[in-house]
Design a protein around this motif. Structure first.
Motif, mmCIF file in Angstrom:
data_model
loop_
_atom_site.group_PDB
_atom_site.id
_atom_site.type_symbol
_atom_site.label_atom_id
_atom_site.label_comp_id
_atom_site.label_asym_id
_atom_site.label_seq_id
_atom_site.Cartn_x
_atom_site.Cartn_y
_atom_site.Cartn_z
ATOM 1 N N HIS A 1 0.846 -1.200 0.000
ATOM 2 C CA HIS A 1 0.000 0.000 0.000
ATOM 3 C C HIS A 1 0.876 1.242 0.000
ATOM 4 O O HIS A 1 1.302 1.726 1.042
ATOM 5 N N THR A 2 1.154 1.762 -1.205
ATOM 6 C CA THR A 2 1.926 2.994 -1.346
ATOM 7 C C THR A 2 1.370 3.809 -2.514
ATOM 8 O O THR A 2 0.639 3.293 -3.357
ATOM 9 N N HIS A 3 1.757 5.090 -2.550
ATOM 10 C CA HIS A 3 1.269 6.002 -3.575
ATOM 11 C C HIS A 3 2.420 6.819 -4.154
ATOM 12 O O HIS A 3 3.371 7.158 -3.447
ATOM 13 N N THR A 4 2.317 7.158 -5.442
ATOM 14 C CA THR A 4 3.256 8.081 -6.063
ATOM 15 C C THR A 4 2.564 9.424 -6.293
ATOM 16 O O THR A 4 1.371 9.587 -6.006
ATOM 17 N N LEU A 5 3.305 10.358 -6.875
ATOM 18 C CA LEU A 5 2.758 11.695 -7.114
ATOM 19 C C LEU A 5 1.526 11.672 -8.021
ATOM 20 O O LEU A 5 0.742 12.625 -8.040
ATOM 21 N N VAL A 6 1.329 10.567 -8.745
ATOM 22 C CA VAL A 6 0.146 10.447 -9.600
ATOM 23 C C VAL A 6 -1.150 10.536 -8.785
ATOM 24 O O VAL A 6 -2.181 10.989 -9.294
ATOM 25 N N SER A 7 -1.090 10.143 -7.515
ATOM 26 C CA SER A 7 -2.293 10.179 -6.672
ATOM 27 C C SER A 7 -2.712 11.599 -6.318
ATOM 28 O O SER A 7 -3.796 11.804 -5.770
ATOM 29 N N GLY A 8 -1.873 12.576 -6.597
ATOM 30 C CA GLY A 8 -2.279 13.966 -6.417
ATOM 31 C C GLY A 8 -1.826 14.606 -5.129
ATOM 32 O O GLY A 8 -1.631 15.818 -5.065
ATOM 33 N N HIS A 9 -1.661 13.800 -4.071
ATOM 34 C CA HIS A 9 -1.195 14.360 -2.797
ATOM 35 C C HIS A 9 -0.052 13.517 -2.231
ATOM 36 O O HIS A 9 0.107 13.392 -1.017
ATOM 37 N N ALA A 10 0.736 12.943 -3.137
ATOM 38 C CA ALA A 10 1.934 12.192 -2.763
ATOM 39 C C ALA A 10 3.118 12.806 -3.509
ATOM 40 O O ALA A 10 2.940 13.686 -4.361
ATOM 41 N N TYR A 11 4.347 12.336 -3.233
ATOM 42 C CA TYR A 11 5.502 13.164 -3.559
ATOM 43 C C TYR A 11 6.648 12.475 -4.290
ATOM 44 O O TYR A 11 7.651 13.131 -4.570
ATOM 45 N N SER A 12 6.541 11.197 -4.609
ATOM 46 C CA SER A 12 7.653 10.483 -5.233
ATOM 47 C C SER A 12 7.195 9.814 -6.520
ATOM 48 O O SER A 12 6.007 9.536 -6.712
ATOM 49 N N THR A 13 8.156 9.523 -7.401
ATOM 50 C CA THR A 13 7.867 8.824 -8.647
ATOM 51 C C THR A 13 7.923 7.312 -8.432
ATOM 52 O O THR A 13 8.400 6.824 -7.403
#
Length: 255
Positions: A26-38
């Protein structure tokens, strides 16, 4: 062979709060809109932390600021291994109502390696009662395309944890112990106490759980400190923690 270079690779001793973990789904990249890494930054950090599998689960379209359904349909173009880490690319779906409706089409979901389904305040439109929220989770767990129920610990959406645990055992859908929920600065209500109740029921019924960092920046990948504290507090058996073994994950989710 990858060398382990952080606490996530240690084995927990009695009373210790470390645990050998091989994955974070369960992780997110900047694509999610409020996250910060590629994606590449996330994969590199997962490698540095000694993980074997990293799940990147972007917020589905009903989350404000996240990506369009086309993004998920096009995931086939992305490499599934970087820096020696296997990538599972998917979505954190939004459960929209008490019927367990989610916000991606079947076509888009067919392109996912992994699917988490969660309730978020700005996306869920069903009644906010214990019965309705419980039914929302149970209905989502009936969907064979959904692998994990994300952060079912938010007291703003009360649920019957015994029914969720029994349904997890029946369907093989994993319940998540979300580290981010339990952080002191977290915004979810009564998460630590709710997760404790859920863990004790999972222990009682012999139901496995999965730890999720819910990382929105690469540094937080496999950051499970508060979750590990709760595992120790509940004397929760390591064999019921899916993150300790890639083979265990494959056996449960067939991925």
């Amino acid at each position: 062979m990858m060398k382990s270079r952080c606490k996530t690779a240690k084995t927990r001793e009695k009373g210790d709060q470390t645990l050998r973990t091989e994955l974070d789904l369960h992780t997110h990249t900047l694509v999610s809109g409020h996250a910060y890494s590629t994606i590449r930054e996330m994969a590199r950090m997962a490698s540095e932390k000694g993980l074997k599998i990293l799940g990147i689960t972007e917020h589905a379209p009903q989350m404000p600021g996240s990506c369009h359904e086309f993004y998920f349909q096009n995931l086939t173009v992305v490499p599934r291994e970087m820096y020696g880490v296997r990538l599972l690319l998917g979505a954190e779906l939004n459960i929209l109502d008490e019927n367990g409706t989610v916000d991606l089409s079947d076509r888009a979901m067919n392109a996912l390696d992994i699917a988490i389904a969660s309730i978020h305040p700005n996306c869920y439109k069903g009644p906010v009662t214990r019965e309705a929220v419980t039914e929302a989770y149970l209905s989502a767990m009936e969907n064979p395309k959904i692998h994990i129920i994300g952060h079912p610990d938010d007291g703003r959406f009360p649920a019957d944890y015994e029914r969720l645990v029994k349904k997890s055992k029946e369907t093989g859908t994993l319940l998540e112990l979300n580290n981010s929920s339990m952080r002191p600065e977290g915004f979810r209500v009564n998460a630590y106490e709710n997760d404790r109740e859920m863990l004790l029921l999972c222990k009682q019924y012999g139901v496995p759980v999965i730890l999720g960092s819910d990382a929105h920046v690469d540094a937080d990948i496999a950051a499970y400190e508060t979750a590990l504290k709760l595992l120790v507090e509940c004397s929760f058996p390591d064999e019921l923690v899916v993150n300790t073994s890639v083979q265990k994950l494959r056996k449960i989710l067939a991925i």
